[in-house]
Scaffold this motif. Structure first.
Motif, PDB file in Angstrom:
ATOM      1  N   GLU A 161       0.831  -1.208   0.000  1.00  0.00           N
ATOM      2  CA  GLU A 161       0.000   0.000   0.000  1.00  0.00           C
ATOM      3  C   GLU A 161       0.865   1.257   0.000  1.00  0.00           C
ATOM      4  O   GLU A 161       0.595   2.219  -0.732  1.00  0.00           O
ATOM      5  CB  GLU A 161      -0.915  -0.009   1.222  1.00  0.00           C
ATOM      6  CG  GLU A 161      -1.868   1.168   1.283  1.00  0.00           C
ATOM      7  CD  GLU A 161      -2.738   1.139   2.526  1.00  0.00           C
ATOM      8  OE1 GLU A 161      -3.550   2.060   2.691  1.00  0.00           O
ATOM      9  OE2 GLU A 161      -2.589   0.194   3.328  1.00  0.00           O
ATOM     10  N   VAL A 164       2.352   1.721  -3.436  1.00  0.00           N
ATOM     11  CA  VAL A 164       1.350   2.220  -4.388  1.00  0.00           C
ATOM     12  C   VAL A 164       1.064   3.697  -4.143  1.00  0.00           C
ATOM     13  O   VAL A 164       0.966   4.497  -5.074  1.00  0.00           O
ATOM     14  CB  VAL A 164       0.058   1.381  -4.291  1.00  0.00           C
ATOM     15  CG1 VAL A 164      -1.059   2.014  -5.101  1.00  0.00           C
ATOM     16  CG2 VAL A 164       0.311  -0.046  -4.761  1.00  0.00           C
ATOM     17  N   THR A 168       1.682   6.614  -6.731  1.00  0.00           N
ATOM     18  CA  THR A 168       0.554   7.469  -7.132  1.00  0.00           C
ATOM     19  C   THR A 168       0.857   8.936  -6.868  1.00  0.00           C
ATOM     20  O   THR A 168       0.587   9.805  -7.696  1.00  0.00           O
ATOM     21  CB  THR A 168      -0.713   7.050  -6.371  1.00  0.00           C
ATOM     22  OG1 THR A 168      -0.945   5.656  -6.564  1.00  0.00           O
ATOM     23  CG2 THR A 168      -1.916   7.826  -6.856  1.00  0.00           C
TER      24      THR A 168
END
Length: 517
Positions: A161, A164, A168
């Motif tokens: 997470e 990511v 992002t």
């Protein structure tokens, strides 16, 4: 496959039938010949001798033929019986072969079944050993890593997470950088932004406060080293401090009058005290909050004294005091409520109704506006709920619910409050539509920011051109800040209508405090 005994019985029955047929045929022919002989003797007695000879000859021939026929039939029957016996023997041998094959197959199946049972037992034992080894390995891994399987799984998910989110956030930053490089495409937005900076006079007057300074030297002390003092004051109060070329003055900008009053009192205390640093600023802001709370209570008590109403719940009095810092279309909410209360009393006196009840209903008709910034629902719904909570009479509650026509008025007092509210709002210069729209937009900005996870508090500043969002550092990482700012911006674009652009400023600050004793 037919039973051999039945086959033999069938063959015997067939042979008996053939024998009977044969004897029947002989008897029949014998009768025929005898009839012919008898007829020949009657017709011709003259040739008896010859006929006897012929008859005897034919008889012998017939007997010979019958014997030959019987012999041939017998031979055929024996031949057929032999063939049937041979066929029955072949069938018996075939049946025996099949039984032997079935026995062999049955034995083979039993052997296979026994083999499968043994293999299944071996597999079960192997599976049990594998599970034991798996448990041992898992326990050993948990012992080495110091984590349980659930903790390890959670750690891996958290790592993925974070990766990511980092990717992002990096992509968003790259896209924003590319977008900013296309300055020519955003020329129209810049023009609109420049136009928006020209705020109307009544908005400026209603959203700023001016604090006088003893000298311009004080401006530098208020700013502090690297701006830490002004940043602390803005963070704690949610008010924007504007320090410009105005001589011996600092401008406090903020749409919430309570926050602006707290900031004004705190700044004046700091100027008088002379010690301006973050810890002292926090202390003065807390004192200013207490003073504003006291002022709010005093304003509420003064309003009830002014209209001559007693016995109102202390919490309702406090909420009335908060309305001193609330405006509706540019009209001060507390002064408006006092006006409506006085007008309601005058109208009730003219109609011969209870003046005190009419004044009470007029004073409390907009009480919901003191909390509509904090709670969901219209000020009518919130006001009626507050009156019910603090045991106001049904007449007052109905007047609060019906003063805008949402509910049918049930008493003359409710009709009087409607009329008084209209009179107070309709007088020339009482209200300004633009200010109400402006303050609602600022409130919606803060509500949108506060609705996101990890947000501690938010402040709409710079006349709504910027929203400053303070986040909880333990819940929001640096990468999360980029996503949070993007999400807030998108939601503002979807839900609000505004000129120009709004800057979303997300601030993440970690602070450690200790005391030397």
């Amino acid at each position: 496959m037919p039973d051999p005994i039945y086959v033999i019985i069938t063959v015997v029955i067939l042979a008996v039938c053939i024998g009977i047929t044969w004897f029947a045929a002989i008897s029949y022919r014998k009768k025929v010949y005898e009839n012919k002989i008898g007829t020949a003797e009657e017709k011709s007695r003259e040739i008896i001798d010859e006929a006897l000879k012929v008859a005897e000859t034919k008889k012998r021939e017939a007997l010979l033929e019958a014997k030959e026929e019987s012999l041939r039939t017998k031979n055929e029957a024996e031949r057929e019986a032999k063939e049937r016996r041979a066929e029955i023997q072949r069938m018996e041998r075939r049946v025996m072969n099949r039984e032997e094959n079935l026995d062999k197959k049955s034995e083979a199946l039993e052997k296979k079944e026994a083999s499968l049972v043994s293999k299944e037992e071996a597999l079960t034992a192997r599976k049990r050993e594998t599970e034991e080894l798996y448990q041992k390995e898992q326990q050993e891994l948990e012992r080495i890593s110091g984590l349980t399987s659930e903790q390890a799984k959670e750690y891996l998910l958290k790592s993925v997470e974070d990766d990511v989110k980092h990717d992002t956030a990096r992509m968003i930053k790259e896209l924003e950088t590319q977008a900013k490089e296309e300055a020519n495409k955003r020329a129209k937005e810049y023009v609109v932004t420049a136009i928006q900076k020209c705020a109307a006079d009544h908005v400026t007057e209603s959203t700023i406060s001016v604090v006088n300074l003893p000298s311009d030297e004080m401006k530098g002390r208020i700013i502090g080293r690297e701006g830490r003092n002004i940043r602390t004051l803005e963070t704690l109060t949610g008010v924007d401090l504007i320090i410009d070329d105005t001589p011996e003055a600092v401008i406090l900008s903020g749409f919430d009058p309570i926050r602006r009053e707290i900031a004004r009192i705190a700044l004046e205390k700091l100027i008088v005290d002379g010690r301006i640093h973050p810890a002292r600023i926090e202390e003065m802001v807390e004192k200013a909050k207490r003073e504003v709370d006291t002022l709010i209570r005093e304003e509420g008590e003064a309003a009830t004294m002014e209209v001559g109403i007693h016995g109102i719940h202390p919490e309702l009095i406090r909420l009335l005091g908060r309305m001193r810092f609330r405006t509706s279309y540019g009209q001060n909410a507390l002064r408006h409520s006092i006006e409506v209360s006085i007008l309601s009393g005058l109208l009730a006196a003219e109609l011969g109704l209870d003046v005190r009840v009419a004044k009470r209903a007029g004073l409390l008709h907009d009480i919901g506006k003191s909390v509509d910034y904090e709670q969901e629902g219209s000020h009518i719904q919130l006001g009626a709920a507050l009156c019910r909570k603090y045991k106001e009479s049904a007449i007052v509650i109905n007047a609060v619910e019906s003063h805008h026509g949402d509910v049918e008025p049930e008493t003359l007092v409710a009709c009087i409050v409607q009329a008084a509210d209209t009179i107070s709002a309709a007088r020339p210069g009482a209200r300004r539509e633009t200010l109400e729209t402006y303050t609602n937009r600022l409130k919606q900005l803060e509500d949108i920011a506060n609705a996101h996870k990890g947000v501690d508090k938010s402040f709409a500043i710079q006349a709504g051109r910027e929203v400053r969002v303070m986040v909880v550092p333990e819940q929001v990482t640096d990468d999360d800040m980029v996503l949070l700012a993007r999400n807030i911006s998108k939601q503002i674009e979807e839900e609000l209508e505004y000129p120009g652009q709004i800057k979303v400023n997300v601030i993440r600050e970690s602070r450690v405090t200790d005391f030397a004793k």
